[in-house]
Design an enzyme around this catalytic site. Structure first.
Site, PDB file in Angstrom:
ATOM      1  CE1 TYR A  16      -4.065   1.886   0.911  1.00 23.93           C
ATOM      2  CE2 TYR A  16      -2.684   3.116   2.264  1.00 23.93           C
ATOM      3  CZ  TYR A  16      -3.968   2.921   1.820  1.00 23.93           C
ATOM      4  OH  TYR A  16      -4.975   3.842   1.645  1.00 23.93           O
ATOM      5  CE  LYS A  55      -3.750   4.805  -1.628  1.00 24.59           C
ATOM      6  NZ  LYS A  55      -4.743   5.109  -2.487  1.00 24.59           N
TER       7      LYS A  55
HETATM    8  P1  NAP Z   1     -13.527   2.236   0.983  1.00 25.31           P
HETATM    9  O1  NAP Z   1     -14.483   2.374   1.817  1.00 25.31           O
HETATM   10  O2  NAP Z   1     -12.939   0.748   0.994  1.00 25.31           O
HETATM   11  O3  NAP Z   1     -14.178   2.402  -0.515  1.00 25.31           O
HETATM   12  C1  NAP Z   1     -13.338   2.153  -1.315  1.00 25.31           C
HETATM   13  C2  NAP Z   1     -14.250   1.944  -2.813  1.00 25.31           C
HETATM   14  O4  NAP Z   1     -13.576   1.692  -4.001  1.00 25.31           O
HETATM   15  C3  NAP Z   1     -15.352   0.921  -2.583  1.00 25.31           C
HETATM   16  O5  NAP Z   1     -16.326   1.373  -3.089  1.00 25.31           O
HETATM   17  C4  NAP Z   1     -14.626  -0.128  -3.299  1.00 25.31           C
HETATM   18  O6  NAP Z   1     -15.639  -1.232  -4.084  1.00 25.31           O
HETATM   19  C5  NAP Z   1     -14.009   0.687  -4.516  1.00 25.31           C
HETATM   20  N1  NAP Z   1     -12.882  -0.023  -5.191  1.00 25.31           N
HETATM   21  C6  NAP Z   1     -11.820  -1.122  -4.783  1.00 25.31           C
HETATM   22  N2  NAP Z   1     -11.343  -1.498  -5.737  1.00 25.31           N
HETATM   23  C7  NAP Z   1     -11.689  -1.100  -6.960  1.00 25.31           C
HETATM   24  C8  NAP Z   1     -11.342  -1.503  -8.326  1.00 25.31           C
HETATM   25  N3  NAP Z   1     -10.558  -2.310  -8.463  1.00 25.31           N
HETATM   26  N4  NAP Z   1     -11.907  -0.737  -9.103  1.00 25.31           N
HETATM   27  C9  NAP Z   1     -13.239   0.162  -8.816  1.00 25.31           C
HETATM   28  N5  NAP Z   1     -13.627   0.312  -7.513  1.00 25.31           N
HETATM   29  C10 NAP Z   1     -12.942  -0.282  -6.638  1.00 25.31           C
HETATM   30  O7  NAP Z   1     -12.216   2.817   1.160  1.00 25.31           O
HETATM   31  P2  NAP Z   1     -11.912   4.572   1.515  1.00 25.31           P
HETATM   32  O8  NAP Z   1     -11.600   4.395   3.133  1.00 25.31           O
HETATM   33  O9  NAP Z   1     -13.351   5.294   1.255  1.00 25.31           O
HETATM   34  O10 NAP Z   1     -10.799   5.039   0.579  1.00 25.31           O
HETATM   35  C11 NAP Z   1     -10.769   5.862  -0.530  1.00 25.31           C
HETATM   36  C12 NAP Z   1      -9.598   6.118  -0.861  1.00 25.31           C
HETATM   37  O11 NAP Z   1      -8.796   6.830   0.284  1.00 25.31           O
HETATM   38  C13 NAP Z   1      -8.736   4.985  -1.155  1.00 25.31           C
HETATM   39  O12 NAP Z   1      -7.735   5.330  -2.204  1.00 25.31           O
HETATM   40  C14 NAP Z   1      -7.919   4.738   0.104  1.00 25.31           C
HETATM   41  O13 NAP Z   1      -6.665   4.063  -0.192  1.00 25.31           O
HETATM   42  C15 NAP Z   1      -7.572   6.202   0.706  1.00 25.31           C
HETATM   43  N6  NAP Z   1      -7.276   6.536   2.060  1.00 25.31           N
HETATM   44  C16 NAP Z   1      -8.211   6.054   2.831  1.00 25.31           C
HETATM   45  C17 NAP Z   1      -7.897   6.173   4.175  1.00 25.31           C
HETATM   46  C18 NAP Z   1      -8.785   5.994   5.447  1.00 25.31           C
HETATM   47  O14 NAP Z   1      -8.433   6.173   6.635  1.00 25.31           O
HETATM   48  N7  NAP Z   1      -9.879   5.639   4.983  1.00 25.31           N
HETATM   49  C19 NAP Z   1      -6.510   6.620   4.616  1.00 25.31           C
HETATM   50  C20 NAP Z   1      -5.856   7.122   3.399  1.00 25.31           C
HETATM   51  C21 NAP Z   1      -6.227   6.838   2.112  1.00 25.31           C
HETATM   52  P3  NAP Z   1     -16.097  -2.472  -3.126  1.00 25.31           P
HETATM   53  O15 NAP Z   1     -17.433  -2.060  -2.666  1.00 25.31           O
HETATM   54  O16 NAP Z   1     -16.127  -3.615  -4.375  1.00 25.31           O
HETATM   55  O17 NAP Z   1     -15.134  -2.583  -2.234  1.00 25.31           O
END
Ligand code: NAP
Length: 245
Positions: free
Chosen positions: A153, A157
């Site tokens: 990851y 990133k």
């Molecule tokens: P999340 O709740 O897991 O949502 C991610 C979404 O992306 C889900 O709807 C997922 O679909 C979709 N997805 C996953 N793989 C995919 C693919 N191959 N093609 C199309 N869609 C896909 O994550 P989040 O926390 O909102 O994170 C959003 C972004 O912020 C990500 O890039 C994550 O790395 C980044 N981020 C998050 C945090 C945190 O603390 N939450 C911190 C730093 C960075 P499914 O429904 O199929 O799973």
């Protein structure tokens, strides 16, 4: 603020992406909701329409290069342009390096880095041809400080930061900016999996003493995506309540 602008958000079926899609729609944008999960993509899109907004949903795996070109082409065919691309889709497959498998490594690189390349590549042609574009990519605190159990990851990133800076250089004279957000610890289905005890420890180490919300990130994304931010490019904005000061 985004009236009649066309915005594509990947991974917009839930979490931060869904919040971003809803926020842009509230501000008058036409929002293309792209997600791996067709049901959640359609639900977010339907909610936007029920609130009087404009939206279209696409099922797509962001790591699929041909599908990315197809989705972007379909958006442009329907709405005539693409103003804003938000590369939000991301996954985790955590494991210490000792235990990490090549499958865990590849899955994260393909979704979190190749996925960003795929949509940026498809959108960049359209944006540079039309002379306007805003690209906002998702990095993470893990790219900057490293994070135990996240070799894959953190690498993906960190790759997003390099990609963003280069796209910023290549787009600068053509009206296209590229920036990245690097969230810290945000409350979404991704972090809901973390055991409560560990979550509380993490929260106590955050200077502002709370978890971040998807809206904290969505507002920063809208700032980079605004017309007024045309002189800001190649930047990484950390959104983490002071975790990395
Ligand atoms: P999340 O709740 O897991 O949502 C991610 C979404 O992306 C889900 O709807 C997922 O679909 C979709 N997805 C996953 N793989 C995919 C693919 N191959 N093609 C199309 N869609 C896909 O994550 P989040 O926390 O909102 O994170 C959003 C972004 O912020 C990500 O890039 C994550 O790395 C980044 N981020 C998050 C945090 C945190 O603390 N939450 C911190 C730093 C960075 P499914 O429904 O199929 O799973």
């Amino acid at each position: 603020m985004f009236k009649d602008q066309v915005v594509l958000v990947t991974g917009a079926g839930q979490g931060i992406g869904a919040e971003i899609a809803r926020e842009f729609a509230k501000d008058g944008a036409i929002v293309a909701v792209v997600d791996f999960n067709q049901e959640t993509a359609e639900k977010v899109s339907a909610d936007i329409k029920a609130q009087g907004g404009q939206s279209v949903a696409f099922q797509a795996d962001v790591s699929d290069t041909e599908r990315a070109a197809e989705v972007v082409a379909a958006v442009v065919a329907q709405f005539g342009k693409l103003d804003v691309l938000v590369n939000n889709a991301g996954i985790t497959r955590d494991s210490s390096l000792k235990k990490m498998t090549i499958e865990q490594w590849n899955a994260v690189i393909q979704t979190n880095l190749t996925g960003v390349y795929n949509y940026t590549k498809a959108a960049f042609d359209v944006m540079t041809t039309l002379g306007y574009g805003r690209i906002v990519n998702f990095s993470s605190l893990a790219a900057i400080s490293g994070n135990f159990g996240q070799t894959n990851y953190s690498a993906a990133k960190a790759g997003v930061i390099g990609l963003t800076r280069t796209v910023a250089l290549e787009g600068a004279s053509k009206g296209v900016t590229a920036n990245a957000v690097a969230p810290g610890f945000i409350q979404t289905p991704m972090t809901d999996k973390i055991p409560e005890e560990i979550k509380q420890k993490m929260i106590s180490s955050i200077p502002v003493k709370r978890i971040g919300y998807p809206s904290d990130v969505a507002h920063a994304v809208k700032f980079f995506a605004s017309k007024e931010a045309g002189y800001i490019t190649g930047q990484v904005l950390e959104i983490n309540g002071g975790m990395h000061i």
